[in-house]
Design a protein around this motif. Structure first.
Motif, PDB file in Angstrom:
ATOM      1  N   LEU A  73       9.329   4.810  17.188  1.00 20.86           N
ATOM      2  CA  LEU A  73       9.438   3.361  16.979  1.00 20.86           C
ATOM      3  C   LEU A  73      10.691   2.812  16.337  1.00 20.86           C
ATOM      4  N   GLU A  74      11.371   3.789  15.862  1.00 22.53           N
ATOM      5  CA  GLU A  74      12.749   3.370  15.262  1.00 22.53           C
ATOM      6  C   GLU A  74      13.750   3.086  16.527  1.00 22.53           C
ATOM      7  N   ALA A  75      13.458   4.044  17.659  1.00 24.61           N
ATOM      8  CA  ALA A  75      14.444   3.912  18.542  1.00 24.61           C
ATOM      9  C   ALA A  75      13.947   2.840  19.363  1.00 24.61           C
ATOM     10  N   ALA A  76      12.662   2.364  19.571  1.00 24.54           N
ATOM     11  CA  ALA A  76      12.406   1.152  20.527  1.00 24.54           C
ATOM     12  C   ALA A  76      12.734  -0.167  19.819  1.00 24.54           C
ATOM     13  N   THR A  77      12.763  -0.256  18.580  1.00 23.76           N
ATOM     14  CA  THR A  77      13.024  -1.559  17.705  1.00 23.76           C
ATOM     15  C   THR A  77      14.286  -1.600  17.180  1.00 23.76           C
TER      16      THR A  77
END
Length: 518
Positions: A234-238
């Protein structure tokens, strides 16, 4: 019988004789063999002895030869070492001789210098006596010519020096003031950077996080995932940091970009509602939310242009206007601020008989750079001007955007209108989340601090408290004291008030002369 006995006896005697002879033969044979063996052994021993003698003689000769060679080598080495030592000693002797010669030359020079110094001292003594005589004579002539005594001349000279010194001091003070003015901008930047440094921590904690409420505490474990794979995905995608702490049923999203936080918030809420939380699903939901957000930004930008009445703006600029909906400045929504500036510019342009649509366009686009100022280095006014130029806006619009914070000096009426409208929108009471009562109280306090000084007649807080103008009594406050009074008022405001940004203090001293013609 006797014959038989005699025969037996003869046989025995014959046998004994034969045995004796045989034994003697054998004994002689052994003796002869022993003698031969002894002679052979002696011969071989003599041969071996001769061989050992020869071998010993040869070894002794070799050892003597080797020792002789070693002694010769040692002798040569010692001879070479002695020769080197002899050369080194000879070189030292030569250097010492050269040093002795130099010392002797220096001693001779010192002696010569001493002689010259003695002569010069004698000459200086004579010149000193001569100068004293001439000085006395010169002083006597000056007294005769000027008619002044020495004390009177000293007093006159001191007066002249004092006058010149005061003039030089005035010039120096002027120079220091000019230097101070030149360094004022640099010092202001240093003070501002220090203030920003102190305020940065509180600002980051208050303005860069978004909280998402969870249905239950168990959801935190599902968001983290096995070995943290879900939260990393989630952190990498957003591009947003997820903070999961002890706060009950709450997850905090942290990022400087409000747009990224909004995307992460919507994506996380959908994942929680859907219940399927794994890396592939996270990437799918984030991409879907980003696509919807792009559409929403375009719609927000188009609605803003429609509300203001500005058309024909490049689609990319419309999208950037939509981004401003998620950007705040001093807690004021930047898109709403831009629309207010557009309306104010239009009203002022209509009153002045200028192009109203062009003024609205410049006002709406003036803060465009704030949509990407976290991605591009530089002041947001210059960034916005570059974006407007890139997407085909006119020169007047570009200049108005660049000059609204005086990053570029305003050179047109439109630029001045945008600058004035920007100040009006930002200074409006309540625009930046300040209650009207607090706003009025702060202005009254500001004026009260200034009027408390001796010689101040009136004080007016303007620009929503960003500036205070102080009117002084010209009979009580001289020109040289206005600067000191200005500094004292500014210092008192700093020590007694809490305010955002900075307050400009202007002290005005006016001398009026009134006459009547009859």
């Amino acid at each position: 019988m006797l014959i038989e006995i005699a025969m037996i006896g003869g046989g025995i005697i014959a046998g004994l004789g034969a045995g004796f002879l045989l034994n003697k033969y054998i004994t002689d044979k052994k003796i002869s063999d022993s003698k031969d063996l002894a002679e052979r052994i002696v011969g071989e021993a003599r041969k071996e002895s001769e061989a050992l003698k020869k071998e010993s003689r040869l070894q002794a000769q070799d050892e003597i030869f080797n020792q002789k060679k070693e002694l010769e080598r040692d002798f040569k080495d010692r001879e070479g070492h002695l020769k080197n030592e002899e050369k080194r000693l000879h070189s030292k002797e030569e250097r010492l001789d050269a040093k002795r010669e130099k010392v002797a030359d220096k001693e001779a020079q010192v002696v010569e210098l001493e002689k010259q110094l003695i002569k010069q001292e004698k000459r200086l003594s004579e010149l000193e006596v001569d100068l004293e005589t001439k000085a006395d004579e010169h002083e006597r002539k000056l007294q005769e010519i000027s008619g002044l005594t020495v004390e009177e001349a000293k007093e006159s000279l001191m007066t002249e020096i004092e006058s010149r010194t005061r003039h030089e001091a005035a010039k120096m003070i002027r120079s220091i003031e000019m230097e101070a003015k030149e360094n004022a901008s640099k010092k202001a930047r240093e003070i501002l950077s220090l203030a920003l440094q102190r305020y940065a921590g509180d600002y980051a904690g208050e303005q860069t996080v978004t909280a998402v409420t969870l249905p239950s505490e168990d959801m935190k474990g599902r968001i983290i995932g096995r070995e943290g794979r879900n939260i990393r995905a989630l952190e990498a995608a957003t591009g947003v940091d997820l903070i999961i702490d002890d706060t009950p049923e709450t997850v905090v999203l942290s990022a400087f970009s409000p747009l990224k936080r909004e995307v992460a918030k919507q994506a996380l809420e959908r994942l929680i509602h859907d219940g399927r939380i794994h890396p592939a699903r996270i990437e799918e939901i984030v991409k879907k939310v980003e696509g919807e957000m792009d559409t929403k930004l375009k719609e927000i930008g188009e609605q803003a242009t429609f509300d203001v009445g500005v058309h024909g703006i490049h689609p990319e600029l419309v999208n950037l206007l939509g981004r401003l909906h998620y950007r705040t400045s001093f807690s004021q929504n930047v898109l709403q601020h831009s629309m207010e500036v557009a309306f104010l510019c239009g009203v002022m342009a209509a009153e002045l008989g200028l192009n109203e649509k062009e003024a609205k366009r410049a006002g709406l686009l003036h803060d465009l750079g704030k949509a990407v100022d976290h991605e591009i280095e530089g002041p947001h006014a210059i960034i916005g001007a570059d974006l407007a130029k890139k997407h085909g806006e006119s020169k007047d619009i570009i200049h108005a955007i660049a000059a609204h914070h005086e990053d570029t000096p305003p050179m047109s009426i439109l630029a001045n209108l945008v600058q004035a409208a920007d100040s009006l929108s930002g200074a409006r009471p309540g625009a930046r989340k300040e209650l009207l009562e607090n706003y009025v109280k702060r202005l009254e306090e500001l004026e009260g601090l200034a009027t408390g000084f001796d010689g101040v007649q009136k004080a007016y807080a303007i620009q929503a408290g960003r500036e205070i103008r102080v009117m002084v009594d010209s009979d009580k406050v001289g020109d040289e004291n206005t600067y000191v009074l200005c500094k004292d008022i500014a210092e008192k405001i700093e020590n007694n008030m809490t305010y955002p940004g900075q307050i400009r203090v202007t002290v005005i001293r006016e001398k009026r002369a009134v006459g009547y013609a009859k």
